[in-house]
Enzyme design. Structure first.
Site, mmCIF file in Angstrom:
data_model
loop_
_atom_site.group_PDB
_atom_site.id
_atom_site.type_symbol
_atom_site.label_atom_id
_atom_site.label_comp_id
_atom_site.label_asym_id
_atom_site.label_seq_id
_atom_site.Cartn_x
_atom_site.Cartn_y
_atom_site.Cartn_z
ATOM 1 N N CYS A 81 45.304 -31.943 4.415
ATOM 2 C CA CYS A 81 44.547 -32.383 4.734
ATOM 3 C C CYS A 81 43.995 -32.116 5.749
ATOM 4 C CB CYS A 81 44.323 -33.836 4.350
ATOM 5 S SG CYS A 81 45.458 -34.793 5.771
ATOM 6 N N CYS A 126 36.187 -36.904 4.154
ATOM 7 C CA CYS A 126 37.564 -36.127 4.583
ATOM 8 C C CYS A 126 38.187 -36.533 5.373
ATOM 9 C CB CYS A 126 38.218 -34.678 3.339
ATOM 10 S SG CYS A 126 37.757 -34.358 2.072
#
Lengths: 125, 394
Positions: free
Chosen positions: A102, A33
């Site tokens: 995120c 990620c």
């Protein structure tokens, strides 16, 4: 893009590093990620006596890691559990919207470290 | 902070306008204000300036006639015009288009749009260097294929495609070849005749011209449907009163690029190779993105393991250096660059990618400065990263 406070923490991150004999370790995110962080805590009399972090990620990921260690240091475990993602973002003067989800993982890493400590309390690591 | 020092090495994202170009544009923004479509002398002067600019742009790519150049608002419009224009006008011949997986969004997204209109689109894979897989191209070309769209060179990793070979394959199947040269124009010589290019996208700002103007070269005889309907300017393919100062500036920029390209690209290649070596040699776990030699003269693209691109960019910016990264953290989509994924990089490898794109005003001294500061930046971020192997920091 980033607040001056974010940049200041990015430039001079507080409490960066590891604690070799940590009482609790929490890792969240993953390199796929683009953000991954580990928080190490040392607990004394139910308080976070020492806290360190290591982070792979963008400016926001590094700044939030640094900020969460500042917010948590010296707090009781109960107080530290209440530190939220938005507390971290607010203390940094806000984060860009796209980074809120995120890269704002630092509070989660702190909570994971506390959970790890509580799970292993009394047992030898 | 290093005070006043500011070094711009992000020319793929935007270029300064050459002062000689600004000089050429000024009269057309001040006193000369005719509309090229008007009959009076003001209009005729404007028309003449416009046609001169068109000739200069045509000459820069060795087009057979200046009538093959259609001015647009930039590379995005040129790519849209080429792909949708050819597809819509030629669908009676077939409804298949081939492109590659590393094209610019202004090629990929028009292709995806056409898929919703019943066209079939093939996205060719590329190898580790970013070269289009020619075996796949050969296999995918059928009598249904009306167009193949492949970029001349990739702005992010610098790789230059074998356009000649691609063109021969495409023409054997009687399809058209569209080439997006936005990253390559002004950097390497492009000859539409020699290289067998049917449609070519070029953009002004990518050769130190003003933003907001580009062109599509269309080989004589190719029919396409316009995107913008109106008063019939640009042979009916691009209506709207002409952006004369922009076009004049583009013409001047193309002229300068043609004159100075061979000297400048030799200079840039030396700087590029020095920069690449300096970014890789002193730093372990560092890699080149793209091909060592078949790359744009101005492109140095690298990647560093265990750290993330946006934080590298921020560290560089604090030291006055502007570059760019294909990391997800720098993208609106939060996905790493499709180009880096297509050349086979894992997400975590793509995150640590960095592109430096050099330009006319960059000096060797600036390259030396970047080389000097990079090891400490990588070291600082690796010290912070939980992914860094312990032995690396000892």
């Amino acid at each position: 893009m980033y607040s001056e406070k974010v940049m200041e923490h990015f430039r001079n991150p507080r409490n960066m590093g590891e604690i070799p004999d940590a009482d609790g370790i929490g890792t969240v995110g993953n390199p796929v990620c683009g953000d991954m962080m580990t928080v190490y805590i040392k607990v004394k009399d139910n308080r976070i006596d020492d806290i360190r972090f290591k982070t792979f990620g963008c400016g926001a990921a590094i700044a939030t890691s640094s900020m969460v260690t500042e917010l948590a240091k010296g707090k009781t475990l109960e107080e530290a559990k209440k530190i939220s993602r938005s507390d971290v973002a607010d203390s940094l003067g806000g984060l860009p919207k796209v980074k809120m989800h995120c890269s704002n993982l630092a509070a989660d890493a702190l909570h994971a470290a506390i959970e790890d400590y509580e799970k292993h309390k009394g047992t030898k690591r | 902070m290093s005070g006043a020092k500011r070094i711009y090495m992000d020319h793929a994202a935007g270029m300064p306008v050459d002062p000689r170009v600004i000089e050429a544009m000024l009269p057309y923004m001040k006193s000369l204000c005719g509309n090229p479509s008007s009959v009076h002398s003001f209009g005729q002067e404007a028309r003449q300036a416009l046609e001169e600019a068109r000739t200069k742009v045509a000459e820069s790519i060795n087009a057979e006639s200046n009538q093959s150049i259609i001015f647009t608002s930039g590379a995005t419009e040129s790519n849209n015009m080429a792909i949708k224009g050819v597809a819509h006008r030629n669908q009676n011949r077939g409804r298949h288009i081939i492109t590659s997986s590393i094209e610019h969004m202004s090629v990929l997204n028009p292709c995806k749009f056409l898929m919703t209109k019943g066209f079939k689109v093939t996205f060719l894979p590329v190898d580790q260097y970013g070269f289009v897989d020619l075996t796949s191209l050969e296999e995918e070309l059928t009598s249904e294929t009306i167009m193949v769209s492949i970029m001349y060179a990739n702005g992010e990793i610098g790789t230059i495609q074998p356009i000649n070979e691609i063109s021969q394959m495409v023409h054997r199947k009687n399809a058209y070849l569209h080439v997006d040269a936005a990253a390559a124009n002004g950097q390497v010589p492009i000859d539409v005749n020699d290289e067998g290019i049917d449609l070519l996208t070029i953009s002004s700002n990518d050769m130190y011209g003003p933003k907001g103007v580009g062109a599509l070269y269309i080989k004589k005889g190719i029919q396409l449907a316009p995107l913008i309907h109106g008063g019939g300017q640009e042979r009916g393919l691009r209506s709207g009163t002409e952006n004369l100062p922009g076009m004049v500036g583009f013409g001047k920029a193309a002229e300068i690029a043609k004159e100075e390209m061979s000297t400048e690209s030799e200079r840039l290649k030396k700087l590029r190779d020095k920069l690449i070596k300096g970014l890789l040699d002193p730093i372990p776990h560092s890699f080149l993105n793209g091909h060592p030699t078949k790359r744009l003269p101005n492109n140095a693209a690298v990647r560093y393991s265990f750290i993330e691109g946006e934080s590298i960019l921020l560290d560089l910016d604090m030291k006055g250096v502007a570059a760019s990264s294909g990391s997800a953290c720098t993208a609106k989509t939060l996905e790493p660059s499709h180009v880096l994924r297509a050349i086979g990089l894992k997400h975590e490898e793509a995150h640590g990618s960095l592109s430096f794109t050099l330009g006319r005003q960059n000096t060797e001294e600036e390259v030396d400065y970047v080389i000097r500061i990079m090891p400490d930046i990588v070291k600082r971020l690796r010290e912070m990263s939980p992914l860094t192997p312990k032995e690396l920091m000892e």
